[in-house]
Write a protein that holds these residues in place. Structure first.
Motif, PDB file in Angstrom:
ATOM      1  N   LEU A  67      -0.199  -2.872  -5.545  1.00 55.24           N
ATOM      2  CA  LEU A  67       0.225  -2.761  -4.155  1.00 55.24           C
ATOM      3  C   LEU A  67       0.263  -1.293  -3.720  1.00 55.24           C
ATOM      4  CD1 LEU A  67       1.122  -4.629  -1.858  1.00 55.24           C
ATOM      5  CD2 LEU A  67       3.477  -4.290  -2.592  1.00 55.24           C
ATOM      6  N   ILE A  68       0.778  -0.440  -4.580  1.00 57.90           N
ATOM      7  CA  ILE A  68       0.829   0.993  -4.271  1.00 57.90           C
ATOM      8  C   ILE A  68      -0.583   1.552  -4.126  1.00 57.90           C
ATOM      9  CG2 ILE A  68       1.437   3.266  -5.197  1.00 57.90           C
ATOM     10  CD1 ILE A  68       3.916   1.947  -6.426  1.00 57.90           C
ATOM     11  N   ASN A  69      -1.475   1.167  -5.041  1.00 51.25           N
ATOM     12  CA  ASN A  69      -2.865   1.631  -4.965  1.00 51.25           C
ATOM     13  C   ASN A  69      -3.523   1.209  -3.656  1.00 51.25           C
ATOM     14  OD1 ASN A  69      -2.635   2.756  -7.485  1.00 51.25           O
ATOM     15  ND2 ASN A  69      -3.832   1.196  -8.544  1.00 51.25           N
ATOM     16  N   THR A  70      -3.340  -0.060  -3.290  1.00 46.32           N
ATOM     17  CA  THR A  70      -3.999  -0.587  -2.094  1.00 46.32           C
ATOM     18  C   THR A  70      -3.438   0.043  -0.824  1.00 46.32           C
ATOM     19  OG1 THR A  70      -4.381  -2.701  -3.239  1.00 46.32           O
ATOM     20  CG2 THR A  70      -4.587  -2.697  -0.845  1.00 46.32           C
ATOM     21  N   ILE A  71      -2.107   0.083  -0.723  1.00 43.13           N
ATOM     22  CA  ILE A  71      -1.484   0.675   0.471  1.00 43.13           C
ATOM     23  C   ILE A  71      -1.798   2.167   0.557  1.00 43.13           C
ATOM     24  CG2 ILE A  71       0.713   1.216   1.571  1.00 43.13           C
ATOM     25  CD1 ILE A  71       1.812  -1.401   0.473  1.00 43.13           C
ATOM     26  N   GLY A  72      -1.731   2.854  -0.563  1.00 44.79           N
ATOM     27  CA  GLY A  72      -2.058   4.274  -0.570  1.00 44.79           C
ATOM     28  C   GLY A  72      -3.489   4.533  -0.130  1.00 44.79           C
ATOM     29  N   LEU A  73      -4.390   3.680  -0.575  1.00 50.01           N
ATOM     30  CA  LEU A  73      -5.791   3.816  -0.199  1.00 50.01           C
ATOM     31  C   LEU A  73      -5.961   3.686   1.315  1.00 50.01           C
ATOM     32  CD1 LEU A  73      -8.637   3.980  -1.675  1.00 50.01           C
ATOM     33  CD2 LEU A  73      -8.755   1.523  -1.268  1.00 50.01           C
ATOM     34  N   VAL A  74      -5.301   2.697   1.896  1.00 52.80           N
ATOM     35  CA  VAL A  74      -5.402   2.488   3.345  1.00 52.80           C
ATOM     36  C   VAL A  74      -4.753   3.644   4.105  1.00 52.80           C
ATOM     37  CG1 VAL A  74      -4.679   0.991   5.261  1.00 52.80           C
ATOM     38  CG2 VAL A  74      -5.528  -0.020   3.136  1.00 52.80           C
ATOM     39  N   CYS A  75      -3.582   4.057   3.652  1.00 54.12           N
ATOM     40  CA  CYS A  75      -2.837   5.106   4.371  1.00 54.12           C
ATOM     41  C   CYS A  75      -3.541   6.450   4.353  1.00 54.12           C
ATOM     42  CB  CYS A  75      -1.435   5.252   3.763  1.00 54.12           C
ATOM     43  SG  CYS A  75      -0.346   3.853   4.089  1.00 54.12           S
ATOM     44  N   VAL A  76      -4.344   6.708   3.344  1.00 52.02           N
ATOM     45  CA  VAL A  76      -5.054   7.986   3.267  1.00 52.02           C
ATOM     46  C   VAL A  76      -6.452   7.885   3.874  1.00 52.02           C
ATOM     47  CG1 VAL A  76      -5.996   9.746   1.713  1.00 52.02           C
ATOM     48  CG2 VAL A  76      -3.761   8.725   1.236  1.00 52.02           C
ATOM     49  N   THR A  77      -7.175   6.815   3.573  1.00 49.86           N
ATOM     50  CA  THR A  77      -8.573   6.710   3.993  1.00 49.86           C
ATOM     51  C   THR A  77      -8.718   6.497   5.495  1.00 49.86           C
ATOM     52  OG1 THR A  77      -9.138   5.774   1.834  1.00 49.86           O
ATOM     53  CG2 THR A  77     -10.744   5.497   3.602  1.00 49.86           C
ATOM     54  N   VAL A  78      -7.882   5.632   6.085  1.00 44.07           N
ATOM     55  CA  VAL A  78      -8.011   5.364   7.519  1.00 44.07           C
ATOM     56  C   VAL A  78      -7.812   6.630   8.350  1.00 44.07           C
ATOM     57  CG1 VAL A  78      -7.016   4.111   9.470  1.00 44.07           C
ATOM     58  CG2 VAL A  78      -7.460   2.913   7.326  1.00 44.07           C
ATOM     59  N   PRO A  79      -6.740   7.408   8.132  1.00 47.47           N
ATOM     60  CA  PRO A  79      -6.623   8.660   8.898  1.00 47.47           C
ATOM     61  C   PRO A  79      -7.780   9.631   8.659  1.00 47.47           C
ATOM     62  CG  PRO A  79      -4.509   8.089   7.924  1.00 47.47           C
ATOM     63  CD  PRO A  79      -5.523   7.168   7.327  1.00 47.47           C
ATOM     64  N   LEU A  80      -8.265   9.706   7.412  1.00 49.10           N
ATOM     65  CA  LEU A  80      -9.395  10.587   7.136  1.00 49.10           C
ATOM     66  C   LEU A  80     -10.635  10.156   7.913  1.00 49.10           C
ATOM     67  CD1 LEU A  80      -9.230  11.327   3.292  1.00 49.10           C
ATOM     68  CD2 LEU A  80      -9.022  12.960   5.162  1.00 49.10           C
ATOM     69  N   CYS A  81     -10.897   8.849   7.954  1.00 44.10           N
ATOM     70  CA  CYS A  81     -12.049   8.346   8.700  1.00 44.10           C
ATOM     71  C   CYS A  81     -11.899   8.647  10.190  1.00 44.10           C
ATOM     72  CB  CYS A  81     -12.203   6.837   8.482  1.00 44.10           C
ATOM     73  SG  CYS A  81     -12.826   6.369   6.850  1.00 44.10           S
ATOM     74  N   ILE A  82     -10.676   8.530  10.698  1.00 46.61           N
ATOM     75  CA  ILE A  82     -10.439   8.818  12.120  1.00 46.61           C
ATOM     76  C   ILE A  82     -10.677  10.298  12.414  1.00 46.61           C
ATOM     77  CG2 ILE A  82      -8.658   8.933  13.910  1.00 46.61           C
ATOM     78  CD1 ILE A  82      -7.472   6.369  12.694  1.00 46.61           C
TER      79      ILE A  82
ATOM     80  N   VAL B  90      -0.525 -11.885  -0.954  1.00 47.61           N
ATOM     81  CA  VAL B  90      -0.022 -10.537  -0.675  1.00 47.61           C
ATOM     82  C   VAL B  90      -1.035  -9.768   0.170  1.00 47.61           C
ATOM     83  CG1 VAL B  90       0.682  -8.348  -1.711  1.00 47.61           C
ATOM     84  CG2 VAL B  90       1.339 -10.505  -2.793  1.00 47.61           C
ATOM     85  N   LEU B  91      -2.320  -9.942  -0.135  1.00 43.57           N
ATOM     86  CA  LEU B  91      -3.373  -9.261   0.602  1.00 43.57           C
ATOM     87  C   LEU B  91      -3.407  -9.715   2.062  1.00 43.57           C
ATOM     88  CD1 LEU B  91      -5.444  -7.139  -0.286  1.00 43.57           C
ATOM     89  CD2 LEU B  91      -7.103  -8.983  -0.561  1.00 43.57           C
ATOM     90  N   VAL B  92      -3.211 -11.004   2.287  1.00 41.90           N
ATOM     91  CA  VAL B  92      -3.186 -11.528   3.658  1.00 41.90           C
ATOM     92  C   VAL B  92      -2.010 -10.935   4.427  1.00 41.90           C
ATOM     93  CG1 VAL B  92      -2.848 -13.603   5.049  1.00 41.90           C
ATOM     94  CG2 VAL B  92      -4.408 -13.657   3.108  1.00 41.90           C
ATOM     95  N   LEU B  93      -0.870 -10.784   3.782  1.00 39.30           N
ATOM     96  CA  LEU B  93       0.287 -10.183   4.447  1.00 39.30           C
ATOM     97  C   LEU B  93      -0.004  -8.738   4.854  1.00 39.30           C
ATOM     98  CD1 LEU B  93       3.268 -11.519   2.286  1.00 39.30           C
ATOM     99  CD2 LEU B  93       2.575 -12.253   4.572  1.00 39.30           C
ATOM    100  N   LEU B  94      -0.711  -8.007   3.993  1.00 41.53           N
ATOM    101  CA  LEU B  94      -1.083  -6.639   4.344  1.00 41.53           C
ATOM    102  C   LEU B  94      -2.003  -6.619   5.560  1.00 41.53           C
ATOM    103  CD1 LEU B  94      -1.746  -4.946   0.872  1.00 41.53           C
ATOM    104  CD2 LEU B  94       0.253  -4.728   2.338  1.00 41.53           C
TER     105      LEU B  94
END
Length: 532
Positions: free
Chosen positions: A77-92, A248-252
């Protein structure tokens, strides 16, 4: 009327209408026929979610808690959330920055940069991983995943932002400057708000792709919820553990949807002016020309140069022998056929969803729109297992057929078509349809002759995105494809998993080559949108 090509409904000019009245039937509610059609389609999209829910319920609350409360799940969960929280802003940041430099400054080579930053859409993330692992064999883990996915997904923000900037009326920004705003203030207070829908839509697509991505992270040896689900089903066929992780993935995904919907609200930017729009004067970068060109060049090298060099290198090492294989032509034909069929079917079925999302407001419209993203965020293997279960239990003749494969593609990639159709419909001025109706044209002919024609470019862009997605899809195809089916992605994954990188190179090249023409359609639609 500008038509953004990716996950956004932006149109920009001097006048904006941020709270338009939905255009629909009396009372602003969809009619019973439309409700019936959409309800059937929504029910179909919820098959994978229903499968996950049924699996979790049948597992029992105590065992579900034991499965979710494991330390390993917390790590995933930490890996997945961390990936989203860092990659999405970088892409933006990268997408907006590149779009601004290319479209609104005097950096030379605009005609070259535009297609170059759309081209990464033709390079699947797992081929990017293959390229980077070939160059740096020790590359793996969290930051490796961020590097590869950022270079693969930033065009989801760049393309709509670029189209938006090209259509932005320069008078708005010039007015802000005349009132004393600095260039930075004018960008933050005038330009950036009109990029909001491009940012939110593109960011949502990036986030959903990160949640569902498997091949890139498996090759980089970075564990996420999706890679763990695939391993569970592949190694032990542990349905309870895999389905619980899928829940869990669907909830995210739902959290992403709620966040994007809350940030977007009911706002829509629609052009209310008329006449020929003049082109904005480019901003002069002055002494920062060299750093600006260096930044664009570096981005192009990292996103395109590394994959191109790697594939060329392995083709050179393999020589002519890697092409002496009848499976290459068979895989190419099967991939193109499946992708074309899925693109057409998905775009047609996405139209009712987009119509309800744009023309009506309220809970029903938001529910219809969000249902697509919730399903598409699930790993392909979960969607495939759900369809296998339904087929075996209720429709045995569909098992091991192309129809079931196409159904999986529709469920997985509906948002790619829907968000583009949503963008096209949102930008059709209601006054044009009302004028047609006032002249005695029936609603059906108004739809065919006015609405459908104006949304055709957005539909073509959506179909192009679906084509590219299907051509590079891996996990669901592996499970659902009938005996004898071998797509380019399947063959590439099989050979690269065996570390036969030279033999895998032709399939990587053909996957990119098959995607390039369709990707250029996106560039063409964006250019035509700017000219309207």
């Amino acid at each position: 009327m500008a038509r953004s090509v990716i996950a956004t409904e932006t149109v920009q000019t001097a006048g904006t209408d941020k709270h338009p009245r939905p255009v629909g039937r009396a009372g602003h509610r969809p009619g019973p026929l439309l409700v019936g059609i959409v309800a059937i389609l929504v029910a179909a999209t919820f098959v994978p979610i229903a499968y996950v829910a049924w699996s979790v319920i049948s597992t029992g609350p105590s065992r579900v808690y034991a499965l979710v409360a494991r330390p390993r799940v917390g790590e995933l969960l930490i890996n997945t959330i961390g990936l989203v929280c860092v990659t999405v802003p970088l892409c933006i940041v990268i997408g907006i920055g590149a779009a601004w430099l290319v479209e609104r400054t005097d950096v030379p080579g605009r005609a070259l940069w535009r297609p170059m930053f759309v081209a990464p859409l033709a390079v699947p993330a797992f081929i990017n991983s293959y390229a980077w692992v070939s160059v740096v064999p020790s590359l793996h883990g969290f930051w490796a995943g961020i590097l590869v996915t950022t270079l693969s997904y930033f065009p989801f923000v760049y393309v709509p932002a670029s189209a938006t900037l090209r259509r932005l009326d320069p008078a708005v920004e010039e007015s802000a400057r005349a009132l004393g705003s600095s260039p930075t203030d004018a960008f933050l207070r005038v330009v950036l708000p009109q990029l909001r829908l491009a940012i939110l839509g593109g960011g949502l697509l990036v986030g959903v792709h990160l949640l569902a991505e498997y091949g890139a992270f498996a090759m980089l040896r970075f564990a996420t919820l999706t890679t763990a689900i695939f391993e569970q089903f592949q190694s032990t066929f542990n349905g309870a553990a895999g389905s619980t992780l899928a829940g869990v993935l669907v909830l995210l995904c739902l959290l992403l949807l709620v966040g994007e919907a809350a940030a977007r609200g009911n706002a829509r930017y629609a052009r209310i002016g008329s006449g020929v729009q003049r082109q904005p004067s480019p901003h002069r970068v002055h002494g920062k020309m060299i750093p600006a060109v260096a930044a664009l060049t570096g981005l192009a090298v990292l996103a395109l140069g590394v994959p191109a060099w790697t594939v060329t290198r392995w083709l050179w090492i393999g020589g002519g022998s890697v092409w002496a294989n009848d499976e290459i032509s068979t895989a190419t034909v099967q991939t193109a056929g499946l992708a074309a069929a899925a693109a057409i079917i998905t775009t047609v079925l996405a139209f009712p969803f987009a119509w309800v999302a744009v023309r009506y407001s309220g809970f029903f419209a938001r529910f219809v729109e969000g249902s697509n993203f919730a399903t598409s965020s699930m790993p392909g293997i979960v969607t495939a297992l759900a369809l296998v279960t339904v087929a075996i239990s209720f429709a045995t003749p569909l098992y091991q057929t192309i129809s079931l494969v196409l159904a999986a593609y529709v469920l997985m990639f509906m948002p790619r078509a829907m968000v583009n159709l949503r963008s096209g419909l949102a930008q059709v001025p209601p006054g044009i349809e009302e004028a047609s109706r006032s002249l005695g044209v029936s609603p059906t002919w108004t739809f065919l002759r006015v609405t459908l024609r104006l949304t055709a470019p957005a539909a073509a862009a959506g179909a192009s995105l679906v084509f590219v997605a299907v051509a590079t899809e891996l996990t669901a195809t592996l499970l659902l494809a009938p005996t004898g089916t071998n797509t380019l992605a399947m063959r590439f994954w099989s050979l690269s998993s065996e570390l036969d990188y030279a033999a895998a190179a032709p399939y990587a090249l053909l996957l990119v080559a098959l995607s390039v023409p369709v990707t250029l359609v996106l560039l063409g639609q964006s250019a035509r949108a700017a000219a309207l």
